[in-house]
Design an enzyme around this catalytic site. Structure first.
Site, PDB file in Angstrom:
ATOM      1  N   CYS A  36       1.338  -1.499   0.288  1.00 21.23           N
ATOM      2  CA  CYS A  36       0.174   0.426  -0.087  1.00 21.23           C
ATOM      3  C   CYS A  36       0.870   0.781  -0.309  1.00 21.23           C
ATOM      4  O   CYS A  36       0.690   2.156  -1.083  1.00 21.23           O
ATOM      5  CB  CYS A  36      -0.812   0.111   1.051  1.00 21.23           C
ATOM      6  SG  CYS A  36      -2.308  -1.426   0.880  1.00 21.23           S
ATOM      7  N   HIS A  37       1.838   1.342   0.849  1.00 23.08           N
ATOM      8  CA  HIS A  37       2.611   2.887   0.890  1.00 23.08           C
ATOM      9  C   HIS A  37       4.016   2.391   1.005  1.00 23.08           C
ATOM     10  O   HIS A  37       5.113   3.213   1.670  1.00 23.08           O
ATOM     11  CB  HIS A  37       1.798   3.709   2.379  1.00 23.08           C
ATOM     12  CG  HIS A  37       0.582   4.116   1.868  1.00 23.08           C
ATOM     13  ND1 HIS A  37      -0.201   2.663   3.368  1.00 23.08           N
ATOM     14  CD2 HIS A  37      -0.080   4.495   1.220  1.00 23.08           C
ATOM     15  CE1 HIS A  37      -1.819   3.779   2.680  1.00 23.08           C
ATOM     16  NE2 HIS A  37      -1.214   3.654   1.768  1.00 23.08           N
TER      17      HIS A  37
END
Ligand code: HEM
Ligand code: FES
Lengths: 187, 417
Positions: free
Chosen positions: A151-152
């Site tokens: 995701c990040h």
């Protein structure tokens, strides 16, 4: 006394607040308490319901996981990872400098003792949820051979500890205990 | 601005009604509202937004007749709307594409306001109500996007509710309270549906206040000076009803192009996979209209700081009227600040681009290893905030503005309105 200050505090001849003031304040207080006690259930209903809270515990059979494999089991809507770590992975998890860890924790502190009181260092049991915003990290990936959150971009090591990226904490170890040599009970 | 009422009831029945409930008078005065005579097409977006809101409400109420908010049924019920419900193939994309068109229009509308200084005295409150509408729209769009219960719906909801988990001390309890459980699940979907139905009507109420405020203080205009005489204005109807109608027609053509030919172009393919709580898609991207804020969130390595910055990026809009210290409203007469504004828009687009890409990929191949999206988003985030503080306050004090025309009519007749 003009129309407008009827509701302001008045003093009687002796300089004491009047009985009417007392009644005003008492009435307003009862109304406020009443409103608050109605509002509370309206707010609290949004919390987890009793059946959700009672979603209880699960048992996991560790013998189903082969060396170098990972099992994912759903527990309270979140995946529990059970990883049978290779010797190399255990070694990597053990030899990290505590200073290199954003959330320092030894590998042993992240394991639970088996019925004989020893640690099964090969089995890592943790909640497979990234401590950043809750995505599920991918196994055997990232710069530290552990998990990588797509995701990040958070990197976790072979003990599920955060090493690099925006996540602040290590992946959580759920409450669990060994029922026998190969069965654990989570929750 | 609204001026005295010009309505004169002609028939006995009208007089009877007017004495008891002056609703016809209200409508007539509304349509006769004096508007500056130099409004351009950027001013049509208010009307376009009204259309968008109506369209979302009508199509939404229809979708709700066929939609089932249950984790096991939601995904299939939306697919069924698209395949089996009569005209569902039309109505579902009207709603999904409509949300994008709504945001497109609201961004143009807001940038318009920023360019012509429409947030300045006496329109501060009008601007703030607008910001509130935008905030509720974002909430509505986010809640709606969870409803089809695809992979992006689920993981978007997980990440966004995770923002609240970043708040110190109360974060975790707050997040559980929002979700109604330990993770995004059935209770979450049901409350999101309920709130997604509610919020558009909150928007309707806010729009009513917004329009009331416009009618009270009057519209701004491209040269940003107040109308002084009757000559400076035109009645709203028929002049601007017709101009707005034309703009709405063009806007609907673009809308229709997407609905009929590219219904999924603005969505994400992963949302055609049913939500799976055990598998995160390889990349989570929000809808395009949230991308700039997503990029700001990811620009900082710290979780809490990222969330704070992201919310600050929206919060700062609310105090814009007091950050811009310039006396002159329109950027037309502010030769330097105008460029800062254009760069601000550019920074917005760059942030959107960064939000759609992986942080560690190379954006611009310059220097050793190139400039990654993470660094590009840091630069753009920096500029985003710098525009509000200190650029606007300082420019307001030091900039030498160009001479402002004496009146709207003069400017129109000399061709610079
Ligand atoms: C402010 C106006 C609104 C906005 C911005 C909005 C936005 C959205 C979005 C982005 C979706 C997801 C569509 C998709 O990706 O497939 C959605 C779905 C949905 N919305 Fe809305 N909406 C609005 C008003 C309404 C209203 C008034 C209702 C009435 C109940 C409604 C009912 C629904 C339903 C049932 C769905 C699920 C079906 C689907 O996914 O198409 N919406 N909305
Ligand atoms: S959720 Fe894992 S890095 Fe953000």
């Amino acid at each position: 006394m003009s129309e407008t200050d009827q509701l302001d505090a008045h003093l009687d001849e002796n300089g004491e607040p009047t009985r009417r003031d007392f009644i005003y304040i008492a009435t307003a207080t009862v109304a406020a308490v009443g409103a608050a006690s109605v509002a509370w259930p309206l707010v609290a209903q949004m919390g987890a319901a009793n059946d959700t809270l009672a979603a209880g515990s699960i048992e996991i059979d560790l013998s189903k996981v082969e060396e170098g494999q990972q099992l994912k089991v759903l527990y309270r809507g979140k995946p529990v990872f059970v990883r049978y770590r290779t010797a190399k992975e255990i070694m990597e998890a053990d030899t990290v400098e505590m200073n290199d860890l954003p959330d320092p924790e030894t590998d042993d502190a992240r394991l639970v003792a088996n019925p004989q009181g020893a640690l099964n260092t090969q089995y890592l049991v943790m909640i497979g949820v990234c401590t950043h915003f809750g995505c599920i990290p991918v196994g055997e990936a990232g710069d530290f051979d552990g998990w990588y959150c797509p995701c990040h971009g958070s990197h976790y090591d072979t003990s599920g500890r955060i090493r690099k990226g925006p996540a602040p904490l290590n992946m959580v170890i759920p409450e669990y205990k060994y029922l026998s040599d190969t069965i654990i009970k989570v929750g | 601005m609204s001026g005295p009422s010009t309505y004169e009831p002609k028939y006995a029945a009208e007089r009877w009604l007017d004495k008891r409930l002056p609703i016809v008078r209200f409508g007539v005065d509304f349509m006769a509202f004096p508007s500056p005579r130099n409004l351009n097409y950027w001013y049509a977006f208010g009307g376009i937004l009204t259309l968008c809101l109506m369209s979302q409400i009508i199509t939404g109420i229809i979708l709700a007749m066929h939609y089932t908010p249950d984790v096991n049924l939601a995904f299939d019920s939306v697919q069924r709307i698209r395949r089996d419900v009569q005209f569902g193939w039309l109505i579902q994309p009207m709603h999904a594409v409509g949300a994008s068109m709504f945001f497109l229009a609201v961004y143009v509308h807001m940038f318009r306001g920023m360019y012509y200084g429409s947030y300045k005295n006496p329109r501060e409150l009008l601007w703030i109500i607008g910001c509130l509408i935008y905030l509720v729209m974002m909430a509505t769009g986010f809640l709606g996007y969870t409803l089809p219960w695809g992979q992006m719906s689920f993981w978007g909801a997980t990440v966004i509710t995770g923002f609240f988990g970043a708040i110190p001390v109360v974060g975790e309890s707050l997040q559980q309270w929002l979700l109604g459980g330990y993770s995004v699940g059935n209770p979450t979907l049901q409350r999101f549906f309920s709130l997604h139905y509610l919020l558009p009507f909150v928007i309707v109420a806010l729009v009513a206040l917004h329009v009331w405020a416009v009618h009270h203080v009057g519209q701004n205009n491209p040269i940003g000076i107040d109308p002084k005489t009757k000559e400076d204005t035109l009645p709203f109807h028929p002049f601007y009803t017709m101009k707005d109608a034309f703009a709405i027609g063009v806007f609907m053509m673009i809308f229709a192009l997407f609905v009929f030919y590219l219904p999924d172009a603005l969505g994400h393919a992963d949302n055609y996979q049913k939500a799976d709580p055990l598998k995160t898609p390889p990349e989570i991207v929000p809808e395009w209209y949230f991308l700039p804020f997503y990029a700001i969130l990811r620009a900082v390595p710290d979780k809490l700081l990222g969330v704070i910055l992201m919310f600050a990026a929206i919060a700062i809009l609310f105090i814009l009227p007091w950050l811009d210290t310039a006396k002159v409203r329109s950027m037309r007469f502010r030769p330097v600040t105008r460029w800062f504004f254009i760069i601000f828009i550019l920074a917005g687009f760059i942030l959107g681009w960064c939000g759609a890409r992986a942080p560690d990929d190379v954006a611009i191949p310059i220097g050793e290893g190139g400039l990654t999206f993470k660094w590009l988003s840091r630069i753009a985030t920096f500029y985003y905030f710098a525009y509000f503080i200190p650029i606007l306050p300082i420019m307001g004090w030091i900039e030498k503005t160009k001479p402002v025309p004496d009146s709207i009519t003069k400017a129109v007749l000399s061709g610079d309105a």
